[in-house]
Scaffold this active site. Sequence first.
Site, PDB file in Angstrom:
ATOM      1  N   HIS A  20      -8.996  55.045  66.286  1.00 49.00           N
ATOM      2  CA  HIS A  20      -8.675  55.778  67.390  1.00 49.00           C
ATOM      3  C   HIS A  20      -9.347  57.121  67.298  1.00 49.00           C
ATOM      4  O   HIS A  20     -10.097  57.440  68.232  1.00 49.00           O
ATOM      5  CB  HIS A  20      -7.155  56.113  67.463  1.00 49.00           C
ATOM      6  CG  HIS A  20      -6.230  55.142  67.389  1.00 49.00           C
ATOM      7  ND1 HIS A  20      -5.009  54.896  66.766  1.00 49.00           N
ATOM      8  CD2 HIS A  20      -5.907  54.089  68.529  1.00 49.00           C
ATOM      9  CE1 HIS A  20      -4.533  53.794  67.138  1.00 49.00           C
ATOM     10  NE2 HIS A  20      -5.013  53.197  68.073  1.00 49.00           N
ATOM     11  N   LYS A  44       9.839  49.758  74.259  1.00 45.14           N
ATOM     12  CA  LYS A  44       9.316  49.399  73.006  1.00 45.14           C
ATOM     13  C   LYS A  44       9.722  50.067  71.576  1.00 45.14           C
ATOM     14  O   LYS A  44      10.019  51.285  71.722  1.00 45.14           O
ATOM     15  CB  LYS A  44       7.597  49.556  73.158  1.00 45.14           C
ATOM     16  CG  LYS A  44       6.755  48.638  72.447  1.00 45.14           C
ATOM     17  CD  LYS A  44       5.128  49.030  72.736  1.00 45.14           C
ATOM     18  CE  LYS A  44       4.329  48.430  71.885  1.00 45.14           C
ATOM     19  NZ  LYS A  44       2.876  48.564  72.565  1.00 45.14           N
ATOM     20  N   ARG A  93     -12.392  46.391  70.116  1.00 47.81           N
ATOM     21  CA  ARG A  93     -12.974  46.304  68.844  1.00 47.81           C
ATOM     22  C   ARG A  93     -13.559  44.880  68.838  1.00 47.81           C
ATOM     23  O   ARG A  93     -14.490  44.723  67.902  1.00 47.81           O
ATOM     24  CB  ARG A  93     -11.607  46.192  67.784  1.00 47.81           C
ATOM     25  CG  ARG A  93     -11.001  47.275  67.776  1.00 47.81           C
ATOM     26  CD  ARG A  93      -9.774  47.207  66.885  1.00 47.81           C
ATOM     27  NE  ARG A  93      -8.899  46.545  67.825  1.00 47.81           N
ATOM     28  CZ  ARG A  93      -7.351  46.471  67.629  1.00 47.81           C
ATOM     29  NH1 ARG A  93      -7.001  46.971  66.727  1.00 47.81           N
ATOM     30  NH2 ARG A  93      -6.800  45.806  68.469  1.00 47.81           N
ATOM     31  N   SER A 131      -2.891  49.833  64.081  1.00 48.32           N
ATOM     32  CA  SER A 131      -1.828  50.474  63.658  1.00 48.32           C
ATOM     33  C   SER A 131      -0.873  49.387  63.004  1.00 48.32           C
ATOM     34  O   SER A 131      -0.107  49.904  61.745  1.00 48.32           O
ATOM     35  CB  SER A 131      -1.220  51.109  64.768  1.00 48.32           C
ATOM     36  OG  SER A 131      -1.923  51.986  65.459  1.00 48.32           O
TER      37      SER A 131
HETATM   38  O1  PNS Z   1      -2.067  51.248  72.260  1.00 50.37           O
HETATM   39  P1  PNS Z   1      -1.536  50.251  73.099  1.00 50.37           P
HETATM   40  O2  PNS Z   1      -0.251  49.966  72.777  1.00 50.37           O
HETATM   41  O3  PNS Z   1      -2.593  49.084  73.235  1.00 50.37           O
HETATM   42  O4  PNS Z   1      -1.580  50.770  74.462  1.00 50.37           O
HETATM   43  C1  PNS Z   1      -1.212  50.481  75.641  1.00 50.37           C
HETATM   44  C2  PNS Z   1      -0.788  51.215  77.012  1.00 50.37           C
HETATM   45  C3  PNS Z   1       0.501  52.307  76.403  1.00 50.37           C
HETATM   46  C4  PNS Z   1      -1.738  51.628  77.372  1.00 50.37           C
HETATM   47  C5  PNS Z   1      -0.076  50.283  77.917  1.00 50.37           C
HETATM   48  O5  PNS Z   1       0.912  49.537  77.427  1.00 50.37           O
HETATM   49  C6  PNS Z   1       0.277  51.005  79.052  1.00 50.37           C
HETATM   50  O6  PNS Z   1      -0.569  51.443  80.103  1.00 50.37           O
HETATM   51  N1  PNS Z   1       1.782  51.223  79.262  1.00 50.37           N
HETATM   52  C7  PNS Z   1       2.383  52.236  80.321  1.00 50.37           C
HETATM   53  C8  PNS Z   1       3.002  51.108  81.488  1.00 50.37           C
HETATM   54  C9  PNS Z   1       2.014  50.490  82.132  1.00 50.37           C
HETATM   55  O7  PNS Z   1       1.294  51.063  82.936  1.00 50.37           O
HETATM   56  N2  PNS Z   1       2.136  49.136  82.243  1.00 50.37           N
HETATM   57  C10 PNS Z   1       1.106  48.549  83.066  1.00 50.37           C
HETATM   58  C11 PNS Z   1      -0.266  48.352  82.559  1.00 50.37           C
HETATM   59  S1  PNS Z   1      -1.198  47.242  83.436  1.00 50.37           S
END
Ligand code: PNS
Length: 163
Positions: A20, A44, A93, A131
């Site tokens: 990150h 979550k 990645r 993570s």
């Molecule tokens: O680090 P991560 O867990 O891959 O991040 C995922 C994240 C937080 C970017 C994604 O789950 C997100 O945007 N969550 C907010 C809710 C939302 O907008 N969901 C629709 C995404 S298309």
Amino acid sequence: MDRNFSAVYPGSFDPPTNGHLDIITRASNLFPNIIVAVTDNVNKRHTFALQERIDLLRKSTKYFKNVEVLSFSGLLADYLKKINSFVLIRGLRALSDFEYEFQMALMNRKLNKKIETIFLTPDQSYTFLSSSMVKEIAMLGGSAKTFVPKCVELELKKRFRNR
Ligand code: PNS
């Protein structure tokens, strides 16, 4: 167009890793301002509470002049609208990340047509890093030292000390 916008790097950061930090470094060299946006998703289960994740990120990014760590809840597309940003940064990645990231980028654009998602690739030494793997290593008594910032390493040790 507002040239002073912030590019948003969203994620769970549960916990933040050197991967990150690599993406934050690259983004901070490309954009005038970066907001690292930590999700506050109540659906979550996170190992680290929202405030812990924010604190760890703030400690790890304190030397960056143009990086701010904030949290968001609800839809990311709405959050970008609220803060008047249209640039999303995501790390890519490996090919295995692609399908999920592609779907998310297109869905975010559907929800807010101004959004552009920029994918950055970390150094190849981080392509295997996540993570969840870091947590598993710490949980099973291994050292996460080379994978995470110092403050995260200490927090992982505290968290999984009694296992
Ligand atoms: O680090 P991560 O867990 O891959 O991040 C995922 C994240 C937080 C970017 C994604 O789950 C997100 O945007 N969550 C907010 C809710 C939302 O907008 N969901 C629709 C995404 S298309």
